[in-house]
Scaffold this motif. Sequence first.
Motif, PDB file in Angstrom:
ATOM      1  N   GLY A 183    -122.767 -69.159-103.668  1.00  9.93           N
ATOM      2  CA  GLY A 183    -124.025 -69.091-103.496  1.00  9.93           C
ATOM      3  C   GLY A 183    -124.777 -68.997-102.135  1.00  9.93           C
ATOM      4  N   SER A 184    -125.498 -70.107-101.672  1.00  7.09           N
ATOM      5  CA  SER A 184    -126.015 -70.157-100.337  1.00  7.09           C
ATOM      6  C   SER A 184    -125.057 -70.396 -99.366  1.00  7.09           C
ATOM      7  CB  SER A 184    -127.399 -70.929-100.221  1.00  7.09           C
ATOM      8  OG  SER A 184    -127.106 -72.177-100.420  1.00  7.09           O
ATOM      9  N   ARG A 185    -123.906 -70.789 -99.626  1.00 10.86           N
ATOM     10  CA  ARG A 185    -122.809 -71.085 -98.832  1.00 10.86           C
ATOM     11  C   ARG A 185    -121.712 -70.076 -98.417  1.00 10.86           C
ATOM     12  NH1 ARG A 185    -121.816 -74.097-102.939  1.00 10.86           N
ATOM     13  NH2 ARG A 185    -119.638 -73.937-103.100  1.00 10.86           N
ATOM     14  N   GLN A 186    -122.016 -68.941 -99.235  1.00  7.26           N
ATOM     15  CA  GLN A 186    -120.891 -67.978 -99.278  1.00  7.26           C
ATOM     16  C   GLN A 186    -120.591 -67.374 -98.006  1.00  7.26           C
ATOM     17  OE1 GLN A 186    -119.377 -66.675-102.200  1.00  7.26           O
ATOM     18  NE2 GLN A 186    -118.243 -65.837-100.492  1.00  7.26           N
ATOM     19  N   THR A 226    -116.973 -75.309 -95.829  1.00  7.07           N
ATOM     20  CA  THR A 226    -118.182 -75.042 -96.180  1.00  7.07           C
ATOM     21  C   THR A 226    -118.691 -75.591 -97.518  1.00  7.07           C
ATOM     22  OG1 THR A 226    -116.840 -73.389 -97.783  1.00  7.07           O
ATOM     23  CG2 THR A 226    -117.731 -72.470 -95.519  1.00  7.07           C
ATOM     24  N   SER A 227    -117.794 -76.289 -98.079  1.00  3.15           N
ATOM     25  CA  SER A 227    -118.271 -77.193 -99.269  1.00  3.15           C
ATOM     26  C   SER A 227    -119.178 -78.505 -98.728  1.00  3.15           C
ATOM     27  CB  SER A 227    -117.307 -78.143 -99.774  1.00  3.15           C
ATOM     28  OG  SER A 227    -116.557 -78.919 -99.172  1.00  3.15           O
ATOM     29  N   GLY A 228    -119.136 -78.765 -97.417  1.00  6.61           N
ATOM     30  CA  GLY A 228    -119.852 -80.025 -96.916  1.00  6.61           C
ATOM     31  C   GLY A 228    -118.612 -80.899 -96.499  1.00  6.61           C
ATOM     32  N   GLY A 229    -117.404 -80.686 -96.847  1.00  2.96           N
ATOM     33  CA  GLY A 229    -116.339 -81.342 -96.302  1.00  2.96           C
ATOM     34  C   GLY A 229    -116.544 -82.743 -97.067  1.00  2.96           C
ATOM     35  N   LEU A 230    -115.582 -83.604 -96.733  1.00  7.57           N
ATOM     36  CA  LEU A 230    -115.537 -85.074 -97.083  1.00  7.57           C
ATOM     37  C   LEU A 230    -116.810 -85.730 -96.786  1.00  7.57           C
ATOM     38  CD1 LEU A 230    -112.545 -83.993 -97.255  1.00  7.57           C
ATOM     39  CD2 LEU A 230    -112.070 -86.327 -96.805  1.00  7.57           C
ATOM     40  N   ILE A 240    -108.470 -81.479-104.848  1.00  8.71           N
ATOM     41  CA  ILE A 240    -108.491 -80.281-105.615  1.00  8.71           C
ATOM     42  C   ILE A 240    -109.833 -79.705-105.563  1.00  8.71           C
ATOM     43  CG2 ILE A 240    -108.801 -79.927-108.262  1.00  8.71           C
ATOM     44  CD1 ILE A 240    -106.033 -80.682-107.584  1.00  8.71           C
ATOM     45  N   LYS A 241    -110.842 -80.546-105.092  1.00  6.39           N
ATOM     46  CA  LYS A 241    -112.019 -79.898-104.826  1.00  6.39           C
ATOM     47  C   LYS A 241    -112.164 -78.849-103.829  1.00  6.39           C
ATOM     48  CE  LYS A 241    -114.383 -80.509-101.530  1.00  6.39           C
ATOM     49  NZ  LYS A 241    -115.044 -81.285-100.263  1.00  6.39           N
ATOM     50  N   GLN A 242    -111.150 -79.338-102.700  1.00  7.51           N
ATOM     51  CA  GLN A 242    -111.044 -78.367-101.704  1.00  7.51           C
ATOM     52  C   GLN A 242    -110.538 -76.839-102.067  1.00  7.51           C
ATOM     53  OE1 GLN A 242    -108.280 -80.609 -99.229  1.00  7.51           O
ATOM     54  NE2 GLN A 242    -109.855 -81.103 -97.595  1.00  7.51           N
ATOM     55  N   VAL A 243    -109.603 -77.060-103.222  1.00 13.02           N
ATOM     56  CA  VAL A 243    -109.176 -75.615-103.687  1.00 13.02           C
ATOM     57  C   VAL A 243    -110.004 -75.023-104.362  1.00 13.02           C
ATOM     58  CG1 VAL A 243    -107.493 -74.683-105.389  1.00 13.02           C
ATOM     59  CG2 VAL A 243    -106.579 -76.277-103.581  1.00 13.02           C
ATOM     60  N   CYS A 244    -110.891 -75.681-105.095  1.00 15.38           N
ATOM     61  CA  CYS A 244    -112.156 -75.302-105.742  1.00 15.38           C
ATOM     62  C   CYS A 244    -113.078 -74.324-104.908  1.00 15.38           C
ATOM     63  CB  CYS A 244    -112.908 -76.150-106.730  1.00 15.38           C
ATOM     64  SG  CYS A 244    -111.917 -77.201-107.936  1.00 15.38           S
ATOM     65  N   GLU A 245    -113.422 -75.262-103.851  1.00 14.04           N
ATOM     66  CA  GLU A 245    -114.079 -74.523-102.781  1.00 14.04           C
ATOM     67  C   GLU A 245    -113.896 -73.284-102.214  1.00 14.04           C
ATOM     68  OE1 GLU A 245    -117.269 -75.071-102.029  1.00 14.04           O
ATOM     69  OE2 GLU A 245    -117.585 -73.707-100.297  1.00 14.04           O
ATOM     70  N   VAL A 295    -111.589 -71.164-103.822  1.00 12.70           N
ATOM     71  CA  VAL A 295    -111.734 -70.294-104.799  1.00 12.70           C
ATOM     72  C   VAL A 295    -112.990 -69.508-105.030  1.00 12.70           C
ATOM     73  CG1 VAL A 295    -111.293 -69.811-107.448  1.00 12.70           C
ATOM     74  CG2 VAL A 295    -109.467 -71.113-105.774  1.00 12.70           C
ATOM     75  N   ALA A 296    -113.860 -70.508-104.968  1.00 14.22           N
ATOM     76  CA  ALA A 296    -115.157 -70.088-105.289  1.00 14.22           C
ATOM     77  C   ALA A 296    -115.545 -69.194-104.026  1.00 14.22           C
ATOM     78  CB  ALA A 296    -116.413 -71.450-105.300  1.00 14.22           C
ATOM     79  N   GLN A 297    -115.173 -69.466-103.059  1.00 16.39           N
ATOM     80  CA  GLN A 297    -115.618 -68.403-101.666  1.00 16.39           C
ATOM     81  C   GLN A 297    -114.960 -67.084-101.930  1.00 16.39           C
ATOM     82  OE1 GLN A 297    -117.695 -68.694 -99.155  1.00 16.39           O
ATOM     83  NE2 GLN A 297    -118.429 -71.055 -99.173  1.00 16.39           N
ATOM     84  N   LEU A 298    -113.726 -67.127-102.299  1.00 19.80           N
ATOM     85  CA  LEU A 298    -112.783 -65.842-102.283  1.00 19.80           C
ATOM     86  C   LEU A 298    -113.270 -65.021-103.484  1.00 19.80           C
ATOM     87  CD1 LEU A 298    -109.226 -67.063-101.492  1.00 19.80           C
ATOM     88  CD2 LEU A 298    -111.216 -66.363 -99.802  1.00 19.80           C
TER      89      LEU A 298
END
Length: 386
Positions: free
Chosen positions: A358-361, A327-331, A343-348, A350-353
């Motif tokens: 936002g519009s990626r929810q 959902t982040s756009g991936g690598l 770490i960015k994967q974990v951030c994404e 966490v943001a989703q949970l």
Amino acid sequence: MRDVAVIGIGCTEFGEHWSASFRELFVTAGVLALQDAGVAGEELDALYVGNMSAGRFVEQEHIGALIADYAGLASNHIPSTRVEAACASGGLAFRQAVIAVASGMEDIVVAAGVEKMTDVGTGASVDMLASAADREWEGFAGATFPGLYAMIANDYMHRYPLTREQLAQVAVKNHENGARNPIAQFRNRITIDTVLNSSLVADPLRLFDCSPITDGAAAVVVVPLERAREFTDSPVRVLASAQASDTIALHDRRDISTLDATVAAGKRALDQAGLEHKDIDLLEVHDCFTIAEICAIEDLGFCRKGEAGRLTEEGVTALDGDLPVNTSGGLKACGHPVGATGIKQVCEIVAQLRGEAGSRQVDAEIGMAHNVGGTGATVVVHILGV
Ligand code: COA
């Protein structure tokens, strides 16, 4: 072992940062994560920093100490450790932080990742990345990562019914998600024709099948679950942390288009969490090349070998599908600053949970992050949940 929670996240924008140095990128992400957690720097017990190759990208080693110093923590003398596992450095730094907190050795820990790759040209960058493969057997023979993943793609397409269009759809979907992510390197929507008409990099992989070369940093704050509510109303639990390894060279593998370390780490993570595939609501997988996303979905066990292309084509892995992937756009679209990606994967996740994407929810309570070093010699899988 204690239960562990993530209470803060922070990412810089991913892309080419001409006006920010390696250390500034790290500090920016770290401050964002601490602010998000409501934690002061002086409260930290330890830092773990994922970084693959600052020595070659920016001619700086001794990254653990550098990071603690420029985070303003030198006089606190806290332990600060660099973690390296090629493109899985970030995921592994997160795992070290989780282990430290779970064991009771540390309480408030930052896990971060940082890489600044664009200060050197593409040729040098590709060569540095190739040092994560087997230099004697692969690198010296001229194989780079696009070449190695092209071998995987060729083998896969020879054996399984994956069309070139289905492979391209991975990139189309990830650019669609990246277009909705304010930190993504590429926020442009593309079509299958964009991918098929882009320049050939290593047959069958084209420019838009590849993750780019990226600068960026990401950080998270990890604490014991029992203390999480001192800081936040929305802690995200770490339900599993698993790691596996494999041969570093592709030719030594049982099967080059199945990443056995992904199979092992994915299975261990689900066992640890006591969960089944149907319990996972979203996935961040290591799509360094489009074929890598196809293999990851299958090797993690979300479908049988040979089926992920069709699922992608049918929209199952899209934002509104049954199993949203990347959902982040991936690598591919978010970018791949190699030490920071895990770490960015974990951030994404966490943001989703937390419902803050936002519009990626997407509708999710449990997410899985899958981070790969090299062509699969190191794999780290985490499961997070609310
Ligand atoms: N996807 C889409 N567009 C890309 C891109 C990518 N992966 N990489 C670069 N571009 C774009 C640039 O934005 C630029 O566009 P512009 O002309 O509109 O500004 C254009 O393509 C040329 O960019 P440039 O930086 O010159 O590309 P390059 O040819 O030097 O590098 C690759 C392209 C694919 C070789 C390089 O990105 C690469 O090696 N990627 C793989 C990285 C890797 O192996 N990571 C580790 C994985 S395990």
